[in-house]
Design a protein around this motif. Structure first.
Motif, PDB file in Angstrom:
ATOM      1  N   HIS A 174       0.827  -1.212   0.000  1.00 49.25           N
ATOM      2  CA  HIS A 174       0.000   0.000   0.000  1.00 49.25           C
ATOM      3  C   HIS A 174       0.858   1.257   0.000  1.00 49.25           C
ATOM      4  O   HIS A 174       0.384   2.342  -0.321  1.00 49.25           O
ATOM      5  N   THR A 282      -9.955  12.485   2.749  1.00 47.95           N
ATOM      6  CA  THR A 282     -10.064  12.943   1.352  1.00 47.95           C
ATOM      7  C   THR A 282      -9.341  14.268   1.180  1.00 47.95           C
ATOM      8  O   THR A 282      -9.489  15.177   2.001  1.00 47.95           O
ATOM      9  N   ILE A 317      -8.696  13.160  -4.166  1.00 48.68           N
ATOM     10  CA  ILE A 317      -8.055  11.855  -3.976  1.00 48.68           C
ATOM     11  C   ILE A 317      -8.070  11.530  -2.480  1.00 48.68           C
ATOM     12  O   ILE A 317      -8.044  12.437  -1.650  1.00 48.68           O
ATOM     13  N   SER A 345      -2.841   7.014  -9.383  1.00 48.82           N
ATOM     14  CA  SER A 345      -2.484   5.680  -8.883  1.00 48.82           C
ATOM     15  C   SER A 345      -1.519   5.737  -7.710  1.00 48.82           C
ATOM     16  O   SER A 345      -1.346   4.760  -6.993  1.00 48.82           O
ATOM     17  N   PRO A 363      -3.425   5.529  -3.273  1.00 49.62           N
ATOM     18  CA  PRO A 363      -4.663   6.129  -2.765  1.00 49.62           C
ATOM     19  C   PRO A 363      -5.675   5.075  -2.327  1.00 49.62           C
ATOM     20  O   PRO A 363      -5.518   3.890  -2.619  1.00 49.62           O
ATOM     21  N   MET A 364      -6.731   5.543  -1.639  1.00 53.90           N
ATOM     22  CA  MET A 364      -7.801   4.652  -1.190  1.00 53.90           C
ATOM     23  C   MET A 364      -9.078   4.993  -1.974  1.00 53.90           C
ATOM     24  O   MET A 364      -9.229   6.102  -2.465  1.00 53.90           O
ATOM     25  N   ARG A 365      -9.966   4.028  -2.052  1.00 51.81           N
ATOM     26  CA  ARG A 365     -11.292   4.308  -2.629  1.00 51.81           C
ATOM     27  C   ARG A 365     -12.285   4.404  -1.465  1.00 51.81           C
ATOM     28  O   ARG A 365     -12.516   3.415  -0.783  1.00 51.81           O
ATOM     29  N   LEU A 366     -12.801   5.583  -1.273  1.00 47.52           N
ATOM     30  CA  LEU A 366     -13.725   5.774  -0.128  1.00 47.52           C
ATOM     31  C   LEU A 366     -15.166   5.751  -0.625  1.00 47.52           C
ATOM     32  O   LEU A 366     -15.454   6.265  -1.694  1.00 47.52           O
TER      33      LEU A 366
END
Length: 366
Positions: A174, A282, A317, A345, A363-366
């Motif tokens: 990560h 975010t 992001i 990415s 990054p993360m997907r929230l």
């Protein structure tokens, strides 16, 4: 076999060795420390068969011999004796007698013949580096190592030597941390090895004197480090580290410049109300403004606005707040530079002047 030694002389080496010895062992003798007296030297050895530490102490009053004694019990006896105490150690039959002033102890021991040998191959490469320089490189990378990942090469640290330069790389999939620096002497070789996680943590703990010069020897299977009167050995991770260079070969948005301490404080405050499991925050980035926000399943919300230097398209992001905090805390400069890949990415975190330290967060997907 017998010897007399001052408590202070034996205590530190014993503590360093005992930390390697696992509490639960499949072989009872691995819970013991091997004690050897030869050529006016007291040699202490501890191992878990993956890592080994040997300490050598010069000693005058001694009768040669070898034995193994329970490591933690022996350490506790030495530790709890008064400061400056003189310790008399004598082997009598299958027991070891330890005496100091009015204290008397008798420990059951196991013969040294049964102590397993630490298998090492021929170590063909060697280099010299100061402990301070190596410790700094470790401190800036070790926290990114994976812990019990199925991709076992990530449960360790890549050590890359290229003539007069060295590079340490750690990643848990990560995030990725890279630290580069120069060696004082050219080595004349190129090599890549993966140090195991436990070995890295133990080695980092042993580097307590920044001025000490280390001699590092290694092959494709083993590494050995000479630290003053200690010899640290470890078996290497038998695998190939993934090629991370592709991450640099992509398009990027313009750099974002922000005061390190301001970013750190804002992240710490906003993260209080982030989801405890994912720690997601975010980033809404516009020219001259950065809004950091978060919310959690309890419907709590937090946001902070910061002034930044950025020219370019607005973008949004999300990241793990703890990963960003780890990265920013390890920067030496007052200014943090964030560079986000144009396909969102990855995000690079480094310093404005060309430094040897780079940190990459996915990054993360929230």
């Amino acid at each position: 076999m017998k010897f007399i030694i001052n408590r202070e002389e034996i205590l530190t080496p014993l503590q360093q060795i005992v930390s390697v010895i696992e509490k639960r062992q499949t072989m009872p003798i691995l819970s013991n420390v091997l004690i050897v007296i030869e050529d006016d030297q007291l040699i202490l050895t501890g191992t878990d068969l993956e890592i080994q530490i040997i300490a050598k102490i010069n000693i005058a009053m001694a009768t040669p011999g070898t034995i193994t004694v329970p490591a933690r019990k022996f350490l506790d006896i030495c530790r709890l004796l008064p400061s400056g105490a003189e310790i008399k150690f004598e082997l009598q039959g299958d027991k070891v007698k330890i005496a100091s002033s009015r204290s008397r102890f008798s420990l059951s021991c196991l013969p040294a013949d049964n102590y397993p040998e630490f298998a090492e191959s021929e170590l063909e490469n060697h280099l010299f580096i100061t402990a301070g320089k190596f410790k700094k490189a470790l401190d800036k990378t070790v926290f990114c190592m994976a812990n019990q990942d199925v991709r076992y090469y990530l449960n360790g640290l890549l050590f890359n030597v290229s003539n007069s330069k060295f590079k340490l790389v750690a990643s848990d999939g990560h995030r990725l941390s890279i630290y580069e620096d120069n060696l004082d002497q050219a080595t004349g070789f190129e090599a890549r090895i993966i140090l195991p996680r436990k070995g890295v943590l133990e080695l980092s703990r042993l580097l307590d004197d920044p001025e000490a010069e280390l001699k590092v020897e290694f092959s494709s299977n083993n590494i050995r480090v000479f630290i003053k009167n200690l010899i640290f050995s470890a078996k290497l991770v038998d695998s190939k580290y993934p090629d991370f260079s592709k991450v640099f070969q992509q398009e990027f948005f313009n750099q974002i410049h922000i005061q390190k301490q301001v970013l750190k404080d804002a992240l710490t405050r906003v993260a209080i109300l982030s989801n405890e499991k994912f720690k997601g925050v975010t980033f809404d980035i516009t020219p001259d403004r950065l809004k950091i926000s978060t919310h959690n399943p309890e419907h709590d919300e937090a946001e902070e606005e910061l002034i930044i230097e950025y020219i370019g398209e607005p973008l949004t992001i999300a990241f793990n707040a703890q990963y960003l905090l780890d990265a920013v805390s390890n920067l030496d400069s007052e200014l943090a530079v964030l560079t986000i890949a144009s396909n969102a990415s990855s995000c690079f975190i480094d310093e404005p002047n060309d430094c040897g330290y780079k940190f990459i967060v996915m990054p993360m997907r929230l």
